[in-house]
Design a protein around this motif. Structure first.
Motif, PDB file in Angstrom:
ATOM      1  N   UNK A   1       0.841  -1.192   0.000  1.00 54.92           N
ATOM      2  CA  UNK A   1       0.000   0.000   0.000  1.00 54.92           C
ATOM      3  C   UNK A   1       0.877   1.243   0.000  1.00 54.92           C
ATOM      4  N   UNK A   2       0.510   2.287  -0.766  1.00 51.24           N
ATOM      5  CA  UNK A   2       1.328   3.507  -0.788  1.00 51.24           C
ATOM      6  C   UNK A   2       1.583   4.102   0.592  1.00 51.24           C
ATOM      7  N   UNK A   3       0.639   3.918   1.519  1.00 48.77           N
ATOM      8  CA  UNK A   3       0.830   4.463   2.864  1.00 48.77           C
ATOM      9  C   UNK A   3       2.031   3.840   3.568  1.00 48.77           C
ATOM     10  N   UNK A   4       2.370   2.599   3.192  1.00 52.29           N
ATOM     11  CA  UNK A   4       3.514   1.928   3.806  1.00 52.29           C
ATOM     12  C   UNK A   4       4.844   2.481   3.298  1.00 52.29           C
ATOM     13  N   UNK A   5       4.780   3.273   2.216  1.00 52.11           N
ATOM     14  CA  UNK A   5       5.986   3.884   1.655  1.00 52.11           C
ATOM     15  C   UNK A   5       6.073   5.369   2.006  1.00 52.11           C
TER      16      UNK A   5
END
Length: 281
Positions: A226-230
């Motif tokens: 998920x983009x939030x994890x990056x």
């Protein structure tokens, strides 16, 4: 630069890196992690057995908190060309070291056999390209096109038309960022040669990232993240751009972060891949 001087230049640079690293109390493991390279790669450089790319030189300088000129300030016992960096990366093999070929490498029969094999392979590649066209890939030899095609088929995606890079879309129109990495060559995922705020916004907006991990040409794993994890990476890049940089040259995402934060979607635990085979689900 002669071959001997080239070898000496590599060793001098390796000694310089090792000296500066130890002065700062940094281990090879810490330096490797900070520039997204393997410990073996750092060891090769420090022993003078591998010539670093210019990008790696820049990364090492940043990790050691020195300027590139300071890092390159080696003290040779012999004169070194002013084109040190170029020579460092492209060694010239003296003609005296090349043994002349006294007879053809292949016989006429062997060359005919190789031509037949080549023709068979080209016909298969053309069929592969025909399949790739259906997935929006115009050249299977460009930008890891063959690997991208493999991952698209596995995930049920298509290349998103009119978008830059390996952007993919599913049947519902959801967009994804698709990346491949050959872990035999690198331990980090490359992003964009000129990352700016617009591209960063796109990275944050996609439904998910898919990272396909290869060993050579063999697909070993696909991770969904998920983009939030990056966001730790995204936020850092954004701060650098807002701090005065027009764009960032190809920032990287460590493979370790992908493996830690991502969900492995291929292979599944009960569906291990075999050499050259893909699962049909």
């Amino acid at each position: 630069m002669s071959f001997g001087k080239y070898e000496e230049a590599k060793q001098l640079f390796g000694d310089r890196v090792q000296t500066l690293r130890k002065e700062r109390g940094i281990t090879q493991e810490q330096l490797a992690e900070s520039i997204n390279k393997s410990v073996e790669h750092i060891s090769y450089i420090e022993r003078g057995e591998r010539a670093p790319s210019f990008e790696t030189i820049l990364d090492i300088a940043e990790a050691l908190k020195v300027s590139v000129p300071y890092l390159m300030n080696v003290t040779p016992q012999v004169e070194i060309s002013t084109n040190f960096i170029t020579d460092l990366q492209t060694p010239v093999v003296p003609p005296s070291l090349v043994q002349p070929v006294e007879e053809p490498v292949n016989t006429t029969k062997e060359r005919r056999s190789d031509l037949e094999r080549l023709q068979t392979a080209l016909e298969a590649i053309q069929e592969l390209q025909n399949l790739a066209n259906e997935y929006g890939i115009n050249d299977v030899f460009q930008d890891n096109g063959g690997k991208v095609l493999q991952v698209l088929i596995l995930l049920g995606l298509r290349i998103s038309p009119g978008r830059e890079g390996n952007d993919a879309v599913d049947a519902e129109g959801n967009e994804y960022e698709l990346k491949t990495i050959n872990k035999l060559l690198s331990r980090s995922v490359t992003t964009h040669h000129h990352l700016n705020l617009d591209i960063l916004a796109k990275y944050r907006a996609v439904k998910a990232w898919y990272i396909a991990v290869y060993e050579g040409i063999l697909l070993k794993a696909v991770y969904k993240i998920d983009p939030s994890s990056l966001e730790t990476k995204f936020g850092y890049w954004e701060s650098r751009i807002l701090g005065g940089m027009e764009s960032i040259n190809n920032p990287k995402i460590p493979l370790g972060l992908i493996e830690k934060e991502g969900e492995q979607v291929y292979p599944k635990q009960d569906n291990q891949p075999t050499q050259g085979k893909l699962p049909i689900e």
